[in-house]
Structure formats: C-alpha cells, structure tokens
Design a protein around this motif. Structure first.
Motif, PDB file in Angstrom:
ATOM      1  N   GLY A 114      20.777  81.886  50.395  1.00 55.73           N
ATOM      2  CA  GLY A 114      21.584  82.714  51.280  1.00 55.73           C
ATOM      3  C   GLY A 114      21.140  82.715  52.730  1.00 55.73           C
ATOM      4  N   THR A 115      20.294  81.774  53.102  1.00 56.17           N
ATOM      5  CA  THR A 115      19.837  81.693  54.487  1.00 56.17           C
ATOM      6  C   THR A 115      19.581  80.232  54.848  1.00 56.17           C
ATOM      7  OG1 THR A 115      18.264  82.609  56.085  1.00 56.17           O
ATOM      8  CG2 THR A 115      17.393  82.044  53.916  1.00 56.17           C
ATOM      9  N   VAL A 116      19.065  79.988  56.027  1.00 54.61           N
ATOM     10  CA  VAL A 116      18.751  78.637  56.496  1.00 54.61           C
ATOM     11  C   VAL A 116      17.291  78.636  56.941  1.00 54.61           C
ATOM     12  CG1 VAL A 116      19.312  76.821  58.158  1.00 54.61           C
ATOM     13  CG2 VAL A 116      21.127  78.325  57.299  1.00 54.61           C
ATOM     14  N   ASP A 117      16.542  77.583  56.552  1.00 59.35           N
ATOM     15  CA  ASP A 117      15.160  77.490  57.007  1.00 59.35           C
ATOM     16  C   ASP A 117      14.822  76.061  57.384  1.00 59.35           C
ATOM     17  OD1 ASP A 117      13.322  76.209  54.708  1.00 59.35           O
ATOM     18  OD2 ASP A 117      14.812  77.483  53.741  1.00 59.35           O
ATOM     19  N   ALA A 118      13.789  75.916  58.212  1.00 53.96           N
ATOM     20  CA  ALA A 118      13.287  74.613  58.656  1.00 53.96           C
ATOM     21  C   ALA A 118      11.770  74.715  58.751  1.00 53.96           C
ATOM     22  CB  ALA A 118      13.882  74.242  60.013  1.00 53.96           C
ATOM     23  N   GLY A 119      11.079  73.568  58.801  1.00 55.62           N
ATOM     24  CA  GLY A 119       9.627  73.579  58.868  1.00 55.62           C
ATOM     25  C   GLY A 119       9.092  72.642  59.928  1.00 55.62           C
ATOM     26  N   PHE A 120       7.985  73.035  60.554  1.00 53.58           N
ATOM     27  CA  PHE A 120       7.297  72.187  61.519  1.00 53.58           C
ATOM     28  C   PHE A 120       5.815  72.522  61.479  1.00 53.58           C
ATOM     29  CE2 PHE A 120       8.310  76.011  63.902  1.00 53.58           C
ATOM     30  CZ  PHE A 120       7.210  76.231  64.715  1.00 53.58           C
ATOM     31  N   ARG A 121       5.018  71.679  62.118  1.00 52.71           N
ATOM     32  CA  ARG A 121       3.578  71.916  62.237  1.00 52.71           C
ATOM     33  C   ARG A 121       3.190  71.863  63.699  1.00 52.71           C
ATOM     34  NH1 ARG A 121       0.678  68.082  57.964  1.00 52.71           N
ATOM     35  NH2 ARG A 121      -1.146  69.135  58.784  1.00 52.71           N
ATOM     36  N   ASP A 122       2.210  72.683  64.071  1.00 54.45           N
ATOM     37  CA  ASP A 122       1.706  72.623  65.448  1.00 54.45           C
ATOM     38  C   ASP A 122       0.761  71.429  65.581  1.00 54.45           C
ATOM     39  OD1 ASP A 122      -0.893  73.367  64.620  1.00 54.45           O
ATOM     40  OD2 ASP A 122      -0.776  75.377  65.462  1.00 54.45           O
ATOM     41  N   PRO A 123       0.295  71.108  66.778  1.00 52.88           N
ATOM     42  CA  PRO A 123      -0.555  69.924  66.953  1.00 52.88           C
ATOM     43  C   PRO A 123      -1.849  69.940  66.138  1.00 52.88           C
ATOM     44  CG  PRO A 123       0.261  70.660  69.078  1.00 52.88           C
ATOM     45  CD  PRO A 123       0.638  71.713  68.067  1.00 52.88           C
TER      46      PRO A 123
END
Length: 136
Positions: A114-123
């Motif tokens: 029921g939602t939207v998500d994304a992922g990333f990493r910092d340096p």
C-alpha cells in the motif's frame, strides 16, 4: 520532565565525503561541526525536522581503539548495519531528484504494502529506505 531523542549517529569513513553527500545531494543542513583534537562532532539536520540531528561520526578514538574502528568501518562498507528509514511525500519524485543529484540507488521505487519505497546507500555504505507515506 521532558525527554526525547535529539541525535542518532551513523558511522562514516570520511566526514567530508559524508557532509558533501548529506548536504550537497540530500539537502540536509549542518547543525554542529565542532572539533576537539582528532575528534570531530558533526551533525546534520533534515530541513523538515529541525529538532532532530543525524550524527556523522568516524569510528575511532576517543570511543574505539584502532582494531574496533577498522571492524566497524568494514561492517558499514558491506551494508551490514540496519537501514535507516526516511519518509517522503512522493517517493518517485524524490528518487528522480536525488538520482539526478548523483545519489546511487540500489532499489528503484517499488509499490508494495500500500505504499512506495526505494533504497540507496551513502558513500560509507549505510543503507537507507525511502518510504512514501501511505495514502499519498
């Protein structure tokens, strides 16, 4: 008596690199940047949360010995630390804006639960999840 959490810290391998990422790419601002010998207390704030600070800390003295600091840096670089979560009004728009600013995502916006998500990493390797608030 009033209590609350004011600062949550993440370990970073290079504070200047972390500062450039969080301020230059994600739009945070510097809250505190104070040195004491080899130790630097560096915190940033998200513009929508002025009462909360994210500490960008290097493992090492005076808190850790060299071997512990090296082990912590290795764990962070591998993405072994728990992810941090940031809510946004529009995950796809934030993804596009931050991608254009040079943020490297390891997960594009995905609709689920029921939602939207994304992922990333910092340096340094710290994992982040962007989660769109439900109903937006």
């Amino acid at each position: 008596m009033k209590q609350g959490i004011e600062v949550v810290g993440v370990y970073v391998r290079d504070q200047e690199e972390a500062l450039a990422f969080y301020v230059g790419k994600l739009g945070f601002s510097v809250h505190t940047d104070a040195g004491n010998g080899d130790y630097r207390w560096l915190t940033v704030q998200h513009p929508d949360q002025p009462g909360f600070q994210l500490g960008l800390f290097r493992p090492g003295p005076p808190v850790h010995d060299a071997a512990t600091a090296q082990a912590l840096n290795a764990l962070v670089a591998k993405g072994a630390m728990p992810p941090l979560v940031m809510t946004v009004d529009d995950c796809k728009t934030t993804y596009e804006r931050w991608s254009a600013a040079g943020v490297e995502f390891n997960q594009e916006p995905t609709e689920r639960y029921g939602t939207v998500d994304a992922g990333f990493r910092d340096p340094s390797g710290n994992g982040w999840k962007l989660i769109q608030r439900a109903g937006r």
